[in-house]
Design a protein around this motif. Structure first.
Motif, mmCIF file in Angstrom:
data_model
loop_
_atom_site.group_PDB
_atom_site.id
_atom_site.type_symbol
_atom_site.label_atom_id
_atom_site.label_comp_id
_atom_site.label_asym_id
_atom_site.label_seq_id
_atom_site.Cartn_x
_atom_site.Cartn_y
_atom_site.Cartn_z
ATOM 1 N N ALA A 10 6.759 27.290 -22.819
ATOM 2 C CA ALA A 10 7.340 26.406 -21.804
ATOM 3 C C ALA A 10 6.258 25.963 -20.834
ATOM 4 N N VAL A 11 6.334 24.699 -20.454
ATOM 5 C CA VAL A 11 5.428 24.123 -19.460
ATOM 6 C C VAL A 11 6.246 23.805 -18.211
ATOM 7 N N LEU A 12 5.748 24.224 -17.053
ATOM 8 C CA LEU A 12 6.450 23.995 -15.790
ATOM 9 C C LEU A 12 5.525 23.228 -14.844
ATOM 10 N N PRO A 13 5.752 21.925 -14.678
ATOM 11 C CA PRO A 13 4.922 21.139 -13.751
ATOM 12 C C PRO A 13 5.288 21.468 -12.305
ATOM 13 N N VAL A 14 4.324 21.983 -11.550
ATOM 14 C CA VAL A 14 4.593 22.410 -10.173
ATOM 15 C C VAL A 14 3.507 21.918 -9.213
ATOM 16 N N ALA A 15 2.884 20.779 -9.550
ATOM 17 C CA ALA A 15 1.758 20.296 -8.744
ATOM 18 C C ALA A 15 2.183 19.345 -7.630
ATOM 19 N N GLY A 16 3.476 18.985 -7.575
ATOM 20 C CA GLY A 16 3.929 18.012 -6.581
ATOM 21 C C GLY A 16 3.736 18.477 -5.144
ATOM 22 N N LEU A 17 3.651 17.517 -4.235
ATOM 23 C CA LEU A 17 3.381 17.828 -2.824
ATOM 24 C C LEU A 17 4.622 18.245 -2.050
ATOM 25 N N GLY A 18 5.807 17.927 -2.564
ATOM 26 C CA GLY A 18 7.028 18.317 -1.863
ATOM 27 C C GLY A 18 7.211 17.628 -0.532
ATOM 28 N N THR A 19 6.845 16.356 -0.456
ATOM 29 C CA THR A 19 6.868 15.659 0.834
ATOM 30 C C THR A 19 8.275 15.544 1.428
ATOM 31 N N ARG A 20 9.301 15.576 0.584
ATOM 32 C CA ARG A 20 10.661 15.452 1.118
ATOM 33 C C ARG A 20 11.111 16.695 1.876
ATOM 34 N N PHE A 21 10.323 17.773 1.781
ATOM 35 C CA PHE A 21 10.681 19.005 2.490
ATOM 36 C C PHE A 21 9.654 19.379 3.558
ATOM 37 N N LEU A 22 8.835 18.412 3.954
ATOM 38 C CA LEU A 22 7.946 18.656 5.097
ATOM 39 C C LEU A 22 8.791 18.839 6.368
ATOM 40 N N PRO A 23 8.378 19.701 7.291
ATOM 41 C CA PRO A 23 7.103 20.424 7.343
ATOM 42 C C PRO A 23 7.076 21.745 6.579
#
Length: 294
Positions: A10-23
């Motif tokens: 399984a491959v799990l892409p987890v590199a996103g910045l998560g900007t919608r949950f800042l700060p």
């Protein structure tokens, strides 16, 4: 048809910045945000394990090392819990342990899209079929969503993606299927369109963040051709395998929560807490207080 190759990766892409949950995500990966008391990444790993998957690859980025640390052994914490005889608390750590050598992490240096992230895992994937789980999506179901996909893959071979119906006016948010034969659960995929306008959408069946793919897709990802948004789109590469390998969409059984946005994340908190015997009664009690204000 020959028996499909067993699916163990399984491959799990987890590199996103998560900007919608800042700060909140300024100093922590969004995949470490918790639904009740488990981080999103744990839900994804648990779901994959239930499907018989044994090897995992995290596609990470800068500032994401805590995701790897999470699955490591915490010697001091575990020793302290044993000394204090807090065995129930110690047991709660068990799901976060992974067998040595079964988890690898690869860096995606630039945010060039989901297709690029999967291409970064090419050495891990090799010539094997693999699952992709986007941890933003949590699926609450009796049988793991990925297990449902693997069962379908064992019957049909080729690519199998989890699909759900979306409102026609929202097709421009998703990858949409152009479908052929449809038995009510399993649909033949004739084409894929990334985020089409409602008037151009071939159906209202959307791919969610669960895939089982054959390594054939890597040939197309290796070209690193940019599509919608100037990114390397996984949807484009999958579309090019149609006609060369079997391709199906599965209407999975379960309820999906999009924890990549605040409303989906908040709804997941309620849904999963109400399933917990130790929390359900108190959650129902405080919900009455707030719903009375609506």
């Amino acid at each position: 048809m020959s028996k499909p190759k067993p699916l163990r990766k399984a491959v799990l892409p987890v590199a996103g910045l998560g900007t919608r949950f800042l700060p909140a995500t300024k100093a922590m990966p969004k995949e470490m945000l918790t639904v009740v008391d488990r981080p999103l990444i744990q839900y994804a790993i648990d779901e994959a394990r239930e499907a018989g998957i044994e090897e995992f690859c995290l596609i990470t980025g800068r500032g994401k090392d805590s995701l790897i640390d999470y699955f490591d052994i915490a010697y001091e914490l575990e020793a302290t819990l044993r000394e204090r005889n807090k065995l129930d608390t110690l047991k709660a750590l068990e799901p976060s342990s992974i067998e040595a050598g079964s988890l690898v992490a690869v860096r995606q240096q630039e945010p060039l899209g989901l297709g690029h992230a999967i291409w970064c895992a090419r050495s891990f994937i090799g010539d094997d079929p693999f699952a992709i789980l986007l941890p933003d999506d949590i699926v609450k179901s009796g049988t793991s969503c990925v297990k449902q996909l693997v069962d379908a893959y064992n019957q049909t071979g080729g690519n199998v993606v989890a699909v759900t119906e979306v409102p026609r006016e929202q097709t421009n948010r998703y990858g949409i299927l152009d479908i052929g034969k449809d038995d009510g659960r399993l649909v033949e995929v004739k084409g894929l369109v990334e985020k089409p306008k409602p008037e151009d959408a071939p159906s209202n069946l959307s791919i969610i963040g669960r895939y089982v793919l054959t390594p054939d897709v890597m040939t197309h990802l290796a070209k690193l051709e940019k599509g919608a948004g100037g990114e390397v789109q996984l949807t484009d590469a999958m579309a090019k395998t149609i006609g060369h390998v079997p391709f199906h969409g599965l209407r999975y059984e379960g309820e999906r929560f999009d924890c990549g946005n605040k409303i989906g994340f908040l709804e997941a908190q309620i849904a999963f807490s109400l399933e917990r015997p130790d929390l359900a009664d108190e959650v129902r009690a405080f919900l009455k207080k707030y719903t009375s204000q609506i």
